[in-house]
Write a protein that holds these residues in place. Structure first.
Motif, PDB file in Angstrom:
ATOM      1  N   GLU A  84     -48.288  21.102  14.493  1.00 33.41           N
ATOM      2  CA  GLU A  84     -48.062  20.758  15.886  1.00 33.41           C
ATOM      3  C   GLU A  84     -47.582  21.957  16.695  1.00 33.41           C
ATOM      4  N   SER A  85     -48.016  21.979  17.940  1.00 30.23           N
ATOM      5  CA  SER A  85     -47.588  22.964  18.934  1.00 30.23           C
ATOM      6  C   SER A  85     -46.947  22.191  20.064  1.00 30.23           C
ATOM      7  N   ILE A  86     -45.698  22.500  20.352  1.00 28.09           N
ATOM      8  CA  ILE A  86     -44.948  21.697  21.320  1.00 28.09           C
ATOM      9  C   ILE A  86     -44.547  22.544  22.532  1.00 28.09           C
ATOM     10  N   LYS A  87     -44.708  21.987  23.716  1.00 23.69           N
ATOM     11  CA  LYS A  87     -44.307  22.642  24.958  1.00 23.69           C
ATOM     12  C   LYS A  87     -43.675  21.617  25.895  1.00 23.69           C
ATOM     13  N   ALA A  88     -42.849  22.113  26.817  1.00 15.72           N
ATOM     14  CA  ALA A  88     -42.427  21.292  27.957  1.00 15.72           C
ATOM     15  C   ALA A  88     -43.359  21.627  29.101  1.00 15.72           C
ATOM     16  N   ILE A  89     -43.893  20.617  29.768  1.00 20.84           N
ATOM     17  CA  ILE A  89     -44.806  20.859  30.889  1.00 20.84           C
ATOM     18  C   ILE A  89     -44.347  20.060  32.114  1.00 20.84           C
ATOM     19  N   PRO A 140     -40.447  16.859  34.102  1.00 16.71           N
ATOM     20  CA  PRO A 140     -40.676  17.453  32.778  1.00 16.71           C
ATOM     21  C   PRO A 140     -41.214  16.432  31.786  1.00 16.71           C
ATOM     22  N   LEU A 141     -42.285  16.813  31.083  1.00 17.37           N
ATOM     23  CA  LEU A 141     -42.864  15.965  30.044  1.00 17.37           C
ATOM     24  C   LEU A 141     -43.034  16.808  28.783  1.00 17.37           C
ATOM     25  N   LEU A 142     -43.044  16.146  27.638  1.00 18.87           N
ATOM     26  CA  LEU A 142     -43.229  16.845  26.374  1.00 18.87           C
ATOM     27  C   LEU A 142     -44.709  16.769  25.992  1.00 18.87           C
ATOM     28  N   THR A 169     -39.722  11.991  27.831  1.00 20.51           N
ATOM     29  CA  THR A 169     -38.603  12.020  26.880  1.00 20.51           C
ATOM     30  C   THR A 169     -37.258  11.823  27.568  1.00 20.51           C
ATOM     31  N   ARG A 203     -39.107  28.831  15.147  1.00 18.95           N
ATOM     32  CA  ARG A 203     -40.383  28.147  15.314  1.00 18.95           C
ATOM     33  C   ARG A 203     -41.181  28.578  16.539  1.00 18.95           C
ATOM     34  N   ASP A 245     -49.309  31.647  21.837  1.00 19.59           N
ATOM     35  CA  ASP A 245     -50.380  30.656  21.808  1.00 19.59           C
ATOM     36  C   ASP A 245     -51.338  30.893  20.638  1.00 19.59           C
ATOM     37  N   ALA A 257     -38.169  17.237  26.612  1.00 14.69           N
ATOM     38  CA  ALA A 257     -38.469  18.082  27.776  1.00 14.69           C
ATOM     39  C   ALA A 257     -37.406  17.769  28.816  1.00 14.69           C
ATOM     40  N   PRO A 271     -39.759  22.666  33.989  1.00 19.90           N
ATOM     41  CA  PRO A 271     -39.688  22.034  32.662  1.00 19.90           C
ATOM     42  C   PRO A 271     -39.248  23.037  31.591  1.00 19.90           C
ATOM     43  N   LEU A 272     -38.274  22.636  30.783  1.00 21.36           N
ATOM     44  CA  LEU A 272     -37.799  23.457  29.658  1.00 21.36           C
ATOM     45  C   LEU A 272     -37.767  22.578  28.413  1.00 21.36           C
ATOM     46  N   LEU A 273     -37.891  23.217  27.266  1.00 21.99           N
ATOM     47  CA  LEU A 273     -37.838  22.489  26.008  1.00 21.99           C
ATOM     48  C   LEU A 273     -36.413  22.556  25.466  1.00 21.99           C
ATOM     49  N   THR A 310     -41.184  27.388  27.730  1.00 18.98           N
ATOM     50  CA  THR A 310     -42.391  27.331  26.903  1.00 18.98           C
ATOM     51  C   THR A 310     -43.654  27.557  27.721  1.00 18.98           C
ATOM     52  N   ASP A 311     -43.488  28.110  28.940  1.00 19.76           N
ATOM     53  CA  ASP A 311     -44.712  28.333  29.723  1.00 19.76           C
ATOM     54  C   ASP A 311     -45.647  29.306  29.019  1.00 19.76           C
ATOM     55  N   GLN A 312     -45.081  30.259  28.270  1.00 20.89           N
ATOM     56  CA  GLN A 312     -45.964  31.186  27.553  1.00 20.89           C
ATOM     57  C   GLN A 312     -45.789  31.105  26.039  1.00 20.89           C
ATOM     58  N   LEU A 313     -45.017  30.123  25.582  1.00 20.19           N
ATOM     59  CA  LEU A 313     -44.714  30.041  24.159  1.00 20.19           C
ATOM     60  C   LEU A 313     -44.918  28.632  23.654  1.00 20.19           C
ATOM     61  N   ASN A 314     -44.994  28.503  22.324  1.00 15.81           N
ATOM     62  CA  ASN A 314     -45.118  27.204  21.681  1.00 15.81           C
ATOM     63  C   ASN A 314     -44.008  27.032  20.667  1.00 15.81           C
ATOM     64  N   TYR A 315     -43.559  25.808  20.535  1.00 17.57           N
ATOM     65  CA  TYR A 315     -42.663  25.463  19.444  1.00 17.57           C
ATOM     66  C   TYR A 315     -43.534  24.819  18.380  1.00 17.57           C
ATOM     67  N   LYS A 316     -43.609  25.444  17.185  1.00 19.19           N
ATOM     68  CA  LYS A 316     -44.558  25.000  16.159  1.00 19.19           C
ATOM     69  C   LYS A 316     -43.834  24.281  15.032  1.00 19.19           C
ATOM     70  N   VAL A 317     -44.352  23.148  14.640  1.00 19.13           N
ATOM     71  CA  VAL A 317     -43.804  22.468  13.470  1.00 19.13           C
ATOM     72  C   VAL A 317     -44.944  21.937  12.606  1.00 19.13           C
TER      73      VAL A 317
END
Lengths: 233, 233
Positions: free
Chosen positions: A176-181, A198-200, A223, B82, B86, B180, B198-200, B223-230
């Protein structure tokens, strides 16, 4: 190159379950029979059965044999459903809207999904949690692997149970790749939030027991009252 | 009630590494010696050594003995970091600001951290990724377990290496709650985004090899330019 031999055994068994040749509760051939039939060593057959047991697909009973479990434990499938209330309670989603279409695959879909499909099914669902529209999920599946899925609508809440019971695809892992948008106009309308809220966003690629990438899914979650829970180890 | 016996063995070995009695590269007593010394069966000692080896803490060499690894592989520690670009590239964070204070524990901290500490250390760090301020992390540690950590500032980028090398706390698992959120004034200022962006937010409770909850951490990510990966499995 090539898959490990025990995957060949897993593949054979899963395919038979998928094709309805092995029914829930039915007994599997013995290790010796499986090994001879598939042309692997008995140790390889044993390893495959152990993996299938670990994942809840079969159950071994001392002195009796190995049986197809009536159904993969929900706990195992719900491992992929990560939304929880703040106190950790699991939330049961309710379907608000569902649309299934078949369409040509995008470049990325063709590149990443199993067997580089020309055509995919897209399942778009809006679901509510605790009475409020909370999730927009878009699942994309290779059409050849999931033939006729559009005729099964409305689909069950847990798609992975459907994939397993009707298509022999047992989802075991997901990246999974997670961002806040910020909510765009469509998302704002569907989830009843203001634009920019803000949405996940969770983009998932799910792999089945054979390591085949069988589903791409994009989930958009509100969220404000929910958590997305994961464990790292 | 009570921890499994193999944990007693792990505890003893980790405590000796933490105290500097067992140095990197040093040889451990044999299974038989360990078992006699700690008062457990040889099988229990073996299980503990196998677990320590699995986690990269020790290395067993055929016919020679068991040795403390020079250092836990970074890959294992970075499993808890994590953020990715992109395209999946790992991102090296750079420290912009760090503040360490000791303060009384909140109710939640006292309830959830190991040994219900009255006092905690709070480490607040702002870090940049790819040249832009991107993360605000606040780690909270039980003060009795991490005595004197404030005198080690500036702390290394990977706190878990510090916990392991100086306090014998080997982080192996973390539970996370992800949401988010909309940037508040402080977050907007620190991360140079507009209020409401929006922030994670990732809230983590990290457990060490003994299953002790040793750190609470709240991370706020752009996370506008990054991803949180799990990975789920």
């Amino acid at each position: 190159m090539g898959q490990p031999l025990y995957q060949k055994v897993i593949d054979t068994i899963v395919a038979r379950i998928g094709a309805g040749e092995l029914l829930a509760g039915g007994m599997l051939p013995s290790e010796t029979q499986l090994a001879a039939e598939i042309g692997v060593s008995q140790g390889t057959a044993r390893k495959a059965l152990m993996m299938l047991e670990q994942h809840g697909i079969v159950r071994r009973e001392q002195g009796r044999g190995t049986f197809v479990t009536a159904r993969t434990p929900e706990s195992s499938l719900f491992n992929f459903f990560r939304l929880r209330e703040d106190d950790g309670t699991i939330i049961r989603p309710e379907l608000i809207e569902e649309k299934i279409i078949q369409r040509p695959a995008s470049d990325t879909e063709r590149k990443t999904l199993f067997e580089k499909p020309e055509s995919v099914y897209e399942i778009r669902r809006i679901r509510s949690l605790k009475g409020a529209a909370s999730t927009i999920e878009t699942a994309v599946l290779p059409a050849p692997l999931f033939a006729g899925i559009e005729r099964r609508a409305p689909l069950p809440s847990a798609l992975y149970i459907l994939y397993q019971q009707n298509y022999g695809c047992i989802v075991l892992r997901a990246d999974e790749s997670i961002k806040a948008i910020a909510a765009g106009p469509d998302e704002a309308r569907a989830l009843k939030v203001e634009e920019g809220a803000p949405l996940l966003r969770v983009e998932r690629l799910a792999y089945d027991i054979l390591g085949r990438p069988i589903e791409r899914r994009r989930s958009i979650y509100r969220t404000d009252q929910l958590n997305y829970k994961v464990t790292l180890d």
